[in-house]
Scaffold this active site. Structure first.
Site, PDB file in Angstrom:
ATOM      1  N   SER A   1     -59.327  75.233  -7.019  1.00  0.00           N
ATOM      2  CA  SER A   1     -60.159  74.147  -6.499  1.00  0.00           C
ATOM      3  C   SER A   1     -61.362  73.992  -7.420  1.00  0.00           C
ATOM      4  O   SER A   1     -62.113  74.942  -7.633  1.00  0.00           O
ATOM      5  CB  SER A   1     -60.603  74.512  -5.079  1.00  0.00           C
ATOM      6  OG  SER A   1     -61.489  73.550  -4.569  1.00  0.00           O
TER       7      SER A   1
ATOM      8  N   LYS B   1     -56.958  71.169  -8.227  1.00  0.00           N
ATOM      9  CA  LYS B   1     -57.494  70.329  -7.140  1.00  0.00           C
ATOM     10  C   LYS B   1     -58.915  69.935  -7.497  1.00  0.00           C
ATOM     11  O   LYS B   1     -59.757  70.800  -7.761  1.00  0.00           O
ATOM     12  CB  LYS B   1     -57.455  71.129  -5.842  1.00  0.00           C
ATOM     13  CG  LYS B   1     -58.381  70.642  -4.723  1.00  0.00           C
ATOM     14  CD  LYS B   1     -58.037  71.331  -3.416  1.00  0.00           C
ATOM     15  CE  LYS B   1     -59.268  71.665  -2.589  1.00  0.00           C
ATOM     16  NZ  LYS B   1     -58.907  72.372  -1.342  1.00  0.00           N
TER      17      LYS B   1
ATOM     18  N   LYS C   1     -62.444  68.256  -6.364  1.00  0.00           N
ATOM     19  CA  LYS C   1     -63.271  67.820  -5.244  1.00  0.00           C
ATOM     20  C   LYS C   1     -63.779  66.419  -5.595  1.00  0.00           C
ATOM     21  O   LYS C   1     -64.228  66.182  -6.725  1.00  0.00           O
ATOM     22  CB  LYS C   1     -64.441  68.781  -5.057  1.00  0.00           C
ATOM     23  CG  LYS C   1     -64.025  70.150  -4.526  1.00  0.00           C
ATOM     24  CD  LYS C   1     -63.564  70.050  -3.081  1.00  0.00           C
ATOM     25  CE  LYS C   1     -63.427  71.433  -2.452  1.00  0.00           C
ATOM     26  NZ  LYS C   1     -63.014  71.335  -1.034  1.00  0.00           N
TER      27      LYS C   1
ATOM     28  N   ASP D   1     -59.584  66.467  -3.040  1.00  0.00           N
ATOM     29  CA  ASP D   1     -60.080  66.861  -1.707  1.00  0.00           C
ATOM     30  C   ASP D   1     -61.454  66.246  -1.486  1.00  0.00           C
ATOM     31  O   ASP D   1     -62.398  66.520  -2.236  1.00  0.00           O
ATOM     32  CB  ASP D   1     -60.172  68.397  -1.633  1.00  0.00           C
ATOM     33  CG  ASP D   1     -60.601  68.895  -0.254  1.00  0.00           C
ATOM     34  OD1 ASP D   1     -60.761  68.074   0.669  1.00  0.00           O
ATOM     35  OD2 ASP D   1     -60.773  70.134  -0.106  1.00  0.00           O
TER      36      ASP D   1
ATOM     37  N   GLU E   1     -56.499  65.205   0.178  1.00  0.00           N
ATOM     38  CA  GLU E   1     -56.854  66.098   1.279  1.00  0.00           C
ATOM     39  C   GLU E   1     -58.093  65.585   2.016  1.00  0.00           C
ATOM     40  O   GLU E   1     -59.111  65.274   1.388  1.00  0.00           O
ATOM     41  CB  GLU E   1     -57.110  67.494   0.676  1.00  0.00           C
ATOM     42  CG  GLU E   1     -57.491  68.575   1.671  1.00  0.00           C
ATOM     43  CD  GLU E   1     -57.721  69.927   0.976  1.00  0.00           C
ATOM     44  OE1 GLU E   1     -57.392  70.066  -0.222  1.00  0.00           O
ATOM     45  OE2 GLU E   1     -58.253  70.840   1.632  1.00  0.00           O
TER      46      GLU E   1
ATOM     47  N   ASP F   1     -57.018  68.948   6.356  1.00  0.00           N
ATOM     48  CA  ASP F   1     -57.624  70.275   6.342  1.00  0.00           C
ATOM     49  C   ASP F   1     -58.477  70.382   7.618  1.00  0.00           C
ATOM     50  O   ASP F   1     -57.992  70.845   8.659  1.00  0.00           O
ATOM     51  CB  ASP F   1     -58.451  70.443   5.047  1.00  0.00           C
ATOM     52  CG  ASP F   1     -59.245  71.731   4.965  1.00  0.00           C
ATOM     53  OD1 ASP F   1     -59.272  72.500   5.929  1.00  0.00           O
ATOM     54  OD2 ASP F   1     -59.889  71.974   3.918  1.00  0.00           O
TER      55      ASP F   1
ATOM     56  N   LYS G   1     -55.391  76.951   6.897  1.00  0.00           N
ATOM     57  CA  LYS G   1     -56.463  77.939   6.715  1.00  0.00           C
ATOM     58  C   LYS G   1     -56.556  78.706   8.020  1.00  0.00           C
ATOM     59  O   LYS G   1     -56.868  78.126   9.060  1.00  0.00           O
ATOM     60  CB  LYS G   1     -57.809  77.245   6.480  1.00  0.00           C
ATOM     61  CG  LYS G   1     -58.048  76.750   5.085  1.00  0.00           C
ATOM     62  CD  LYS G   1     -59.444  76.134   4.990  1.00  0.00           C
ATOM     63  CE  LYS G   1     -59.606  75.431   3.661  1.00  0.00           C
ATOM     64  NZ  LYS G   1     -60.822  74.586   3.648  1.00  0.00           N
TER      65      LYS G   1
ATOM     66  N   GLY H   1     -58.257  77.821   0.975  1.00  0.00           N
ATOM     67  CA  GLY H   1     -59.155  78.945   0.733  1.00  0.00           C
ATOM     68  C   GLY H   1     -60.549  78.621   1.218  1.00  0.00           C
ATOM     69  O   GLY H   1     -60.888  77.446   1.425  1.00  0.00           O
TER      70      GLY H   1
END
Ligand code: OSB
Ligand code: MG
Length: 368
Positions: A135, A163, A165, A190, A215, A240, A264, A292
């Site tokens: 991430s 991934k 952000k 995400d 996400e 998520d 998660k 995570g």
């Protein structure tokens, strides 16, 4: 087993670089490690994935300690029980999944250490190693160059999935730049709830980058908004923050609000519920992957075990310890050719190294 004692170790670990998301930036990982001792003297460890502030979800460290001490351990302490009974016993307490999950994990670890079984085997693991994703935060200096340098480091290290952000103002341009430089890398984004239904047209622009998924683009309660987006977007919508239980995961899949689930354990109340969500999704052919929460080696060990179940068909945010920490609190988790070995020793397979635990501890609290 009977829970006889629980010590909360508050630790603060410097991050190798700031980790910025749409909801804030962290320079240090401030977390809580639980040391649970049974009446027979068996010790189990757990990690609470709450943060100092309630910005990812409503939970935060100080509240989680209070909930554990005054509402969870009051129900669990001193009675003969097995870890599998914990979700049922704690069911009358609403919410607070991270506090519940941390205690459940510590008890599972103790139980498995006593029986000599690894956590992966206990969960029903089918693999000895798992592929690793990473991430990548929003650069603290807002610079595309910083982002490209960071992604280069991860590509060179062998990560199998990137991934990014994103947030309004940091989405199309950085995603295009990464995609143009690495045309074939499995890539996903995400947003941590940073957009609204008014942004649906804008988010559709991400469809040109052949992403694995997007996400949690919208507010966690905007379930209809996610359904409206999923109906129009080619890129699969993954949830998520919105996924908080087996029942709501089932509902959101049925309802068409998500096509992929980020599992998660801390967000859903523990690894037993996480496994139940996996089992449900696997039976329905819905892909899942392991999220995570910037865990230390303790939580990372548990995530790697979970991610070795057969339904985890996409690489998770199960990066190596050195993605976040120069020194982990346990033996570090390392990656070889983009893969990580699933621990096989009893319980989580790792424990805090006393020297490092002491080095990073800021306070200890006896909650039972
Ligand atoms: O939304 O997935 C998230 C880290 C902290 C809080 C929320 C999220 C994250 C990550 C995963 O992106 C980071 C990791 O542990 O690798
Ligand atoms: Mg997320």
């Amino acid at each position: 087993m009977k829970i006889a004692k629980v010590v909360v170790h508050h630790v603060a670990m410097p991050l190798v670089r700031p980790f910025r998301t749409s909801f804030g930036v962290d320079y240090t990982k401030e977390t809580m490690l639980l040391e649970l001792t049974t009446a027979d003297g068996v010790v189990g460890w757990g990690e609470c994935v709450a943060a100092p502030e309630p910005t990812y979800s409503h939970e935060f460290n100080a509240a989680a300690v209070l909930v554990m001490r005054d509402h969870l351990l009051t129900r669990l302490a001193g009675v003969e029980l097995s870890a599998e009974e914990v979700p049922g016993i704690l069911e009358p307490v609403r919410g607070n999944p991270m506090a519940k999950g941390a205690l459940e994990l510590a008890l599972i670890d103790a139980q498995l250490r006593a029986s000599g079984q690894s956590f992966a085997s206990y969960l029903g693991s089918t693999r000895t190693e798992i592929p690793c994703g990473v991430s990548v935060g929003i650069p603290a200096d807002d610079s595309l160059e910083t982002l490209m340098n960071e992604v280069s480091v991860y590509m060179d290290a062998g990560y199998k999935r990137i991934k990014l952000k994103i947030e309004p103002g940091w989405d199309i341009v950085p995603t295009r730049m990464v995609r143009e430089r690495w045309p074939l890398v499995p890539l996903q984004v995400d947003a941590n709830q940073a957009y609204s239904r008014a942004d649906i047209e804008h988010l559709l622009e991400l469809d040109e980058f052949d992403l694995l998924l997007i996400e949690q683009p919208l507010y966690e309660d905007d379930l209809l908004g996610h359904k409206l987006l999923a109906d129009r977007m080619v890129t699969p919508v993954c949830l998520d923050e919105s996924i908080i239980s087996l029942e709501n995961a089932d509902s959101l899949i049925e309802f068409g609000a998500c096509e992929i689930i980020n599992i998660k354990a801390g967000r859903v109340g523990g690894y037993l519920t996480a496994k139940a969500i996996h089992d449900m999704a696997f039976a329905r052919g819905i892909p899942v992957w392991c999220g995570g929460m910037v865990e230390t080696g303790l939580g990372r060990a548990a995530n790697v075990a979970l991610a070795s179940l057969p339904g985890f068909v996409l690489p998770g945010d199960t990066s190596a310890s050195d993605r976040f920490f120069t020194t982990d609190i346990t033996e570090p988790f390392v990656m070889n050719d983009g893969m990580m070995t699933v621990p096989t020793s009893p319980g989580l397979g790792v424990t805090p190294i006393p020297e490092f635990l002491e080095k990073f501890t800021t306070a200890t609290e006896i909650v039972l």
